[in-house]
Scaffold this motif. Structure first.
Motif, short mmCIF file in Angstrom:
data_model
loop_
_atom_site.label_atom_id
_atom_site.label_comp_id
_atom_site.label_asym_id
_atom_site.label_seq_id
_atom_site.Cartn_x
_atom_site.Cartn_y
_atom_site.Cartn_z
N THR A 65 9.32 12.00 9.58
CA THR A 65 9.09 13.31 10.19
C THR A 65 8.25 14.18 9.26
OG1 THR A 65 11.20 13.11 11.35
CG2 THR A 65 10.22 15.30 11.24
N LEU A 66 8.52 14.11 7.95
CA LEU A 66 7.72 14.86 6.99
C LEU A 66 6.25 14.44 7.08
CD1 LEU A 66 7.29 16.71 4.55
CD2 LEU A 66 7.99 14.81 3.09
N LEU A 67 5.99 13.13 7.05
CA LEU A 67 4.61 12.64 7.14
C LEU A 67 3.97 13.10 8.45
CD1 LEU A 67 4.43 10.94 4.62
CD2 LEU A 67 3.90 8.95 6.01
N ARG A 68 4.74 13.00 9.53
CA ARG A 68 4.19 13.34 10.85
C ARG A 68 3.92 14.84 10.98
NH1 ARG A 68 4.72 9.57 14.80
NH2 ARG A 68 5.35 11.09 16.35
N CYS A 69 4.65 15.66 10.21
CA CYS A 69 4.36 17.10 10.21
C CYS A 69 3.08 17.40 9.44
CB CYS A 69 5.53 17.88 9.61
SG CYS A 69 6.94 18.08 10.72
N VAL A 70 2.71 16.55 8.48
CA VAL A 70 1.50 16.80 7.69
C VAL A 70 0.26 16.69 8.57
CG1 VAL A 70 0.05 15.90 5.81
CG2 VAL A 70 2.51 16.17 5.46
N ASN A 71 0.24 15.75 9.51
CA ASN A 71 -0.93 15.69 10.40
C ASN A 71 -0.61 16.16 11.81
OD1 ASN A 71 0.46 13.50 11.28
ND2 ASN A 71 -1.10 11.99 10.80
N PHE B 247 0.85 6.85 4.30
CA PHE B 247 1.38 5.51 4.60
C PHE B 247 2.86 5.64 4.91
CE2 PHE B 247 -2.20 4.72 1.79
CZ PHE B 247 -2.77 3.54 2.26
N ASP B 248 3.29 5.15 6.08
CA ASP B 248 4.71 5.20 6.43
C ASP B 248 5.28 3.79 6.44
OD1 ASP B 248 7.24 5.88 7.17
OD2 ASP B 248 6.68 6.85 9.07
N GLU B 249 5.93 3.42 5.36
CA GLU B 249 6.52 2.09 5.18
C GLU B 249 5.56 0.98 5.63
OE1 GLU B 249 10.59 1.49 6.01
OE2 GLU B 249 11.06 3.63 6.08
N VAL C 268 5.40 6.62 2.00
CA VAL C 268 6.83 6.37 2.17
C VAL C 268 7.04 4.88 1.98
CG1 VAL C 268 8.78 6.40 3.78
CG2 VAL C 268 7.10 8.27 3.81
N THR C 269 7.89 4.51 1.05
CA THR C 269 8.06 3.08 0.77
C THR C 269 9.45 2.78 0.21
OG1 THR C 269 7.12 1.15 -0.35
CG2 THR C 269 7.12 3.22 -1.58
N HIS C 270 9.88 1.54 0.45
CA HIS C 270 11.08 1.03 -0.21
C HIS C 270 10.73 0.09 -1.35
CE1 HIS C 270 13.77 2.88 2.58
NE2 HIS C 270 13.18 2.31 3.62
N GLU C 271 9.43 -0.05 -1.61
CA GLU C 271 8.98 -0.96 -2.68
C GLU C 271 9.04 -0.23 -4.02
OE1 GLU C 271 8.15 -4.13 -2.44
OE2 GLU C 271 8.35 -4.22 -0.25
N MET C 272 10.18 -0.37 -4.69
CA MET C 272 10.38 0.39 -5.93
C MET C 272 9.44 -0.05 -7.05
SD MET C 272 12.34 2.73 -5.31
CE MET C 272 12.65 2.91 -3.58
N SER C 273 9.06 -1.34 -7.05
CA SER C 273 8.15 -1.76 -8.12
C SER C 273 6.77 -1.12 -7.92
CB SER C 273 8.06 -3.28 -8.19
OG SER C 273 7.63 -3.79 -6.96
N PHE C 274 6.36 -1.00 -6.64
CA PHE C 274 5.10 -0.31 -6.34
C PHE C 274 5.19 1.16 -6.78
CE2 PHE C 274 2.48 2.33 -3.57
CZ PHE C 274 1.24 1.73 -3.70
N ALA C 275 6.28 1.82 -6.40
CA ALA C 275 6.46 3.22 -6.77
C ALA C 275 6.41 3.38 -8.29
CB ALA C 275 7.79 3.76 -6.21
N ARG C 276 7.08 2.48 -8.98
CA ARG C 276 7.13 2.55 -10.45
C ARG C 276 5.76 2.40 -11.08
NH1 ARG C 276 12.74 -0.06 -12.31
NH2 ARG C 276 13.28 1.71 -13.62
#
Ligand code: ADP
Ligand code: MG
Length: 253
Positions: A55-61, A173-175, A205-213
């Motif tokens: 919802t946050l991402l979708r509010c941005v655009n 990017f949403d997941e 938005v991601t669940h890929e913690m290694s990418f986030a890191r």
């Protein structure tokens, strides 16, 4: 040092969100969000399912209309009712969990159609830009393939190349890897890593913690419609201060 006003900070940022609230009927999904993304910055948003990340991402655009608050993208306040939202959306690339390619069009045609219709580029120019971007995501040679002839990872890379063909100032990017078989995730993340290295502004938005890191300049942890904590990946993923962040990380790491 002079103190930057709220307006000046919003004007300089790629994304600036102030006091953002969103309700669906009686359900308050965003409960007052304040954050910003600087130009060239990569920010990863993490948090449990249902916490309000999409919802946050979708509010941005403005795919969702905020219930309250202000959203500014590249200096334009998108929540201003006078703003031509289609013009603003053109500057924002969006990549979803499901790829949203046109099944009856080839990879090349998926990349040229919006360039021609929205940006009014001629066929030759649109095709040249499409080929460049297919090469950029490692898909040279797949121009004539239909989505059904491509793996999920290849389809997602076509979707990224399509967004890039519109010359976006920032990418949401949403997941983007959540729908992919595990062995296909790496190729998509590699493309995103290269984009980040090239200086693209990215909200992911991601669940890929290694990418986030590895890739994020900043990580934002959301829970129940609020930002619980944000900071460098070392801080938020490596040494979370809040119990809710620790509980979430214990489940995904
Ligand atoms: P996340 O992406 O973090 O999983 P979402 O932003 O998709 O969370 O959803 C947050 C909450 O808002 C969820 O409870 C979801 O069911 C609800 N929600 C999202 N979109 C709608 C909608 N269009 N109508 C009603 N409720 C919605
Ligand atoms: Mg979501």
């Amino acid at each position: 040092m002079t103190k930057e006003t709220t307006e000046e900070r919003a004007a300089g940022a790629a994304i600036d969100v102030r006091g953002l609230r969103k309700s669906f009927g009686a359900l308050e999904v965003l409960r007052g969000i304040d954050f910003s993304v600087a130009r060239g910055e990569v920010v990863c948003v993490i948090g449990p399912s249902g916490s309000g990340k999409s919802t946050l991402l979708r509010c941005v655009n403005l795919l969702e209309e905020p219930s309250a608050g202000r959203v500014t993208v590249a200096g334009t306040e998108v929540t201003d009712p006078e703003v031509d939202i289609d013009r603003v959306r053109r500057r924002i690339g969006m990549v979803f969990q499901s790829f949203h390619l046109f099944p009856h069009l080839t990879a090349l045609e998926n990349l040229t159609i919006a360039q021609r219709r929205v940006l009014h580029r001629g066929r030759a120019e649109a095709e040249r830009i499409a080929r460049t971007n297919l090469a950029r995501v490692g898909l040279s040679g797949k121009e004539a393939a239909y989505p059904a002839q491509l793996s999920g990872g290849q389809q997602q890379r076509v979707a990224i190349a399509r967004a890039l063909s519109m010359d976006p100032e920032l990418m949401l990017f949403d997941e983007p890897t959540s729908a992919l078989d595990p062995e296909l995730v790496g190729d998509v993340l590699a493309v995103m890593r290269a984009l980040a290295r090239d200086g693209m502004t990215m909200l992911v938005v991601t669940h890929e913690m290694s990418f986030a890191r590895e890739v994020a300049d900043r990580v934002v942890f959301m829970d129940d419609g609020s930002i619980v904590e944000e900071g460098t990946p070392e801080q938020v993923v490596g040494a979370p201060r809040h119990e809710r962040t620790r509980t979430f990380l214990a489940r995904v790491l």
